[in-house]
Design an enzyme around this catalytic site. Structure first.
Site, short mmCIF file in Angstrom:
data_model
loop_
_atom_site.label_atom_id
_atom_site.label_comp_id
_atom_site.label_asym_id
_atom_site.label_seq_id
_atom_site.Cartn_x
_atom_site.Cartn_y
_atom_site.Cartn_z
CB SER A 85 -1.00 -0.02 1.09
OG SER A 85 -1.91 0.91 0.85
CG HIS A 188 -5.67 0.09 -1.17
ND1 HIS A 188 -5.03 0.44 -1.90
CD2 HIS A 188 -5.20 -0.20 0.48
CE1 HIS A 188 -3.81 1.08 -1.61
NE2 HIS A 188 -4.25 0.37 -0.43
#
Length: 298
Positions: A85, A188
């Site tokens: 991430s 996300h």
């Protein structure tokens, strides 16, 4: 073959930077980067409480700065780089795609945009440990959630509204354990779509270079040879699932033998112990871990 990995949001803990400030030059570097991100990184990494560093606008710059500072202290030249991430920004800087200042400037905008997106609707994330993967994914879909992180080693993170997550908890997949995560939103997932446009606008002002070492993308776990393509994937990744399982599969295919997880380490080496059996791992948590990490450097 050595892979250097950078953790994502949720890895931070109160005071985790404190022992690192004793290393020569590190406080000065963090002070300079504090001006870039417009936050007092030293204060947030030493005296701030858990709720303060849980704030998306704080956590993301803090994590990337910590990873870059630890990498500088380590002095390794890895064969492969990857980040989970927001950790991808640290990996991109270490691979030469971005300068540290460019990476931190973009993370500042990413973090603020994601914080704004998270404020629109009450959302969150829940880690699902164990269970049959197909059953877990089916249950996530059934409740309108998104498999935001498919981490491998029997771990999937679901993201969505708090109502959806509550219903999911009451109807959990068989043989699976659910752990709510201390994050400020459903990262996300489609809830982050507004943040994509904000980051894309900021990224247009950056001229990336091509990576100097093998650099893996969270989008599909594959190596990306073009800096411009990696930057495009970084932008899109804000609202797309993290495929860390695919990253680990590529590491195995490349023949990775050793993994060092940058500060604040522990999450990704934990996954590697189950998903990359036989690979030696060291997680950087305090400067005392540097000697063990250096033993893995070819």
């Amino acid at each position: 073959m050595l892979v250097l990995v950078a953790p994502g949001q949720g890895a931070q803990t109160p005071g985790f930077l404190t022992p690192w400030l004793e290393l020569p030059g590190l406080a000065d570097r963090l002070g300079a980067w504090s001006e870039v991100v417009e936050l007092d990184l030293i204060a947030y990494g030493t005296t701030a409480g858990a709720d303060e560093i849980r704030d998306t606008a704080v956590a993301q710059p803090l994590l990337v700065a910590a990873a870059l500072a630890a990498a500088e202290a380590l002095g390794a030249s890895p064969d492969v780089l990857a980040g989970h991430s927001v950790g991808e920004f640290a990996a991109a800087a270490l691979a030469g795609v971005l300068t540290p200042e460019q990476a931190l400037g973009l993370v500042r905008e990413r973090a603020r945009a994601m914080a704004r997106a998270a404020a629109v609707t009450e959302t969150g994330m829940t880690a699902v440990l164990g269970g049959v993967e197909a059953d877990v994914l089916a249950a996530i879909e059934k409740h309108g959630l998104t498999p935001a992180n498919i981490n491998g080693a029997g771990q999937i993170v679901a993201g969505g509204t708090l109502e959806q997550l509550a219903a999911f908890k009451e109807d959990a997949p068989a043989r699976a354990r659910l752990i709510p995560l201390k994050v400020a939103g459903a990262f996300h997932t489609h809830h982050m779509a507004p943040a994509v446009e904000s980051l894309r606008a900021a990224a247009e002002a950056v001229e990336p270079a091509d990576p100097k070492v093998t650099l893996l993308s969270n989008a599909d776990g594959q190596a990306v040879a073009s800096g411009a393509e990696f930057l495009r994937k970084l932008v899109k990744q804000v609202s797309s699932p993290v495929r860390w399982d695919s990253c680990m599969e590529t590491m195995a295919a490349l023949g990775v033998t050793d993994m060092i997880e940058l500060l604040p380490g522990g999450t990704l080496t934990g996954l590697a112990k189950r998903g990359l059996r036989g690979v030696r791992t060291v997680a950087l948590k305090t400067p005392d871990d540097l000697d063990a990490a250096r033993e893995l450097i070819p």
